[in-house]
Design a protein around this motif. Sequence first.
Motif, PDB file in Angstrom:
ATOM      1  N   PHE A 251       0.834  -1.201   0.000  1.00 18.06           N
ATOM      2  CA  PHE A 251       0.000   0.000   0.000  1.00 18.06           C
ATOM      3  C   PHE A 251       0.872   1.256   0.000  1.00 18.06           C
ATOM      4  O   PHE A 251       0.619   2.209  -0.742  1.00 18.06           O
ATOM      5  N   TYR A 252       1.882   1.239   0.860  1.00 17.26           N
ATOM      6  CA  TYR A 252       2.783   2.397   0.967  1.00 17.26           C
ATOM      7  C   TYR A 252       3.523   2.626  -0.344  1.00 17.26           C
ATOM      8  O   TYR A 252       3.634   3.759  -0.818  1.00 17.26           O
ATOM      9  N   ASP A 253       4.028   1.551  -0.921  1.00 16.73           N
ATOM     10  CA  ASP A 253       4.756   1.687  -2.187  1.00 16.73           C
ATOM     11  C   ASP A 253       3.853   2.251  -3.275  1.00 16.73           C
ATOM     12  O   ASP A 253       4.255   3.129  -4.048  1.00 16.73           O
ATOM     13  N   TYR A 254       2.647   1.726  -3.361  1.00 14.25           N
ATOM     14  CA  TYR A 254       1.736   2.196  -4.402  1.00 14.25           C
ATOM     15  C   TYR A 254       1.466   3.698  -4.267  1.00 14.25           C
ATOM     16  O   TYR A 254       1.545   4.454  -5.244  1.00 14.25           O
ATOM     17  N   ILE A 255       1.148   4.138  -3.049  1.00 15.97           N
ATOM     18  CA  ILE A 255       0.797   5.550  -2.859  1.00 15.97           C
ATOM     19  C   ILE A 255       2.001   6.451  -3.068  1.00 15.97           C
ATOM     20  O   ILE A 255       1.915   7.472  -3.763  1.00 15.97           O
TER      21      ILE A 255
END
Length: 489
Positions: free
Chosen positions: A324-328
């Motif tokens: 999730f963090y990487d995507y955002i």
Amino acid sequence: MKTWELRLYTNYTINPALSEIFVTMELYKERIMNQNHLFKYVNNPLPDDIKEAKDHGYFDKCQILIDKYLETSIDEALRNTLILQKEIIKRLPNEYTYTLNEVLDIIREYVPDFKDEEFNDYDIDYIYINDVKYYFNRFLEVMVNSFPEFTKRLKKPHPLAIHNMEENSLLKDTMRIIKDKGSISKRITIRNTIKIKDEYFKEGDILVHIPIPKSSDYISDITIDKIYPEICYLDDDNASQKTVCFKEHIKENHEFMVEYSFTNTSRYVDFDEMMNNPVHLQYLQPHFNTDEEIPHLIFTDKLKELSDKLTKDINDPLLKVKAFYDYITLNIRYSFMPSYFVLDNIIDYAINKSKGDCGVKSLLFIALCRLNGIPAIWQSGYTSEYNFCGGHDWAAFYLEPYGYIYTDVSYGVDAVRYNDEERRIFYMTNLDPYRMLANDRFYADFSIAKENFRADPYDSQLGEIEYSDHGLDFMEYDRHKEVIKIEDI
């Protein structure tokens, strides 16, 4: 009238010079209706004729149509939706104030050789007002902050560009200290003031809220150093949006002020170490703070599709958080936003537009975590650096046996802008010590709730003022936040 005594709590130290002048405060009578509760209807569909008029910016027509509907027998949900939309439509034009020609004239003050056709490359939000495009009034800040190639072309200094360079250096140095020493502590003093603009002032009963710090894992030793007026109510740490509240019959315009100090301690959490020693896989994860919260922290179809894509073949909750963090941080560009008051669906906006500010990104992160059974919460207050104090939002996720782990997806995006992968990873499980925490829930009432519409119904960073018959929006009062000093502990 109900009377409350000032509450003094163990997390507070009150300046001895003030202790005798904190007295009692009369509060408003119990509220029959809190208009801010209407925001749970913000995602409800509008009647076709009102939607069409709103989409084309025929706002006067919208108001007339809404009033006609409200005069008829309609169900409660539609009535509440229309009452809310009436206020949103009233405020919406204040967020979009520039025509294309005005935008280009302002840009050329900073980049004289900027060509008309280049503007299409910058994806600046706009709305129609009477079928004419008007652009978001913070368009220049969006371009300076989010597009490094534009910033390099500036021929005239812009304050935001200067701030970003100073902040980049500060955060890079601070990260290295935290990683080397394991922690860092700062003692920070902030002064907040708020005052009605003279042209909107009138004698009458008013209620004023100014955010103050909450105790947490990293915020401690809070002191209230100065306050004006002295008759007030101080929240304790149980308040989701913690404030000092003033109520008075105001006859002459004056400012309201609170000055406070607190200690922020940032302790290093090593993501690689957690991954190399996955003790969390031995524990059942809890189920608190995993639900939807209307109106914006909701599991939309678009969110579910995105979640399925990001978590395919991933079972480890920590690896899900990383996905999730990487995507955002790698895909959702930072962009200043209109007031959240006028937004319909924040989660879908972020996914559809691939952009958003710190709050939009934090909500998307929290929603992805919660949808996957990972407890996550909202946090916000100020970034309080040496020469800057501004509103900011971040998040925390919960993982056994570690407890809450704090993350700042917005600062992760900033690190990407500077090609600093080490700092991007750092902010997945860490915060810096330059922040004041005031809120731990999105869309929460104040302890002493406002009856009328707030300027920001979802968050408390800039302070709020209302008269007994209406709430003030941001254009009607001045707010000032100042870091007085920062000391090493």
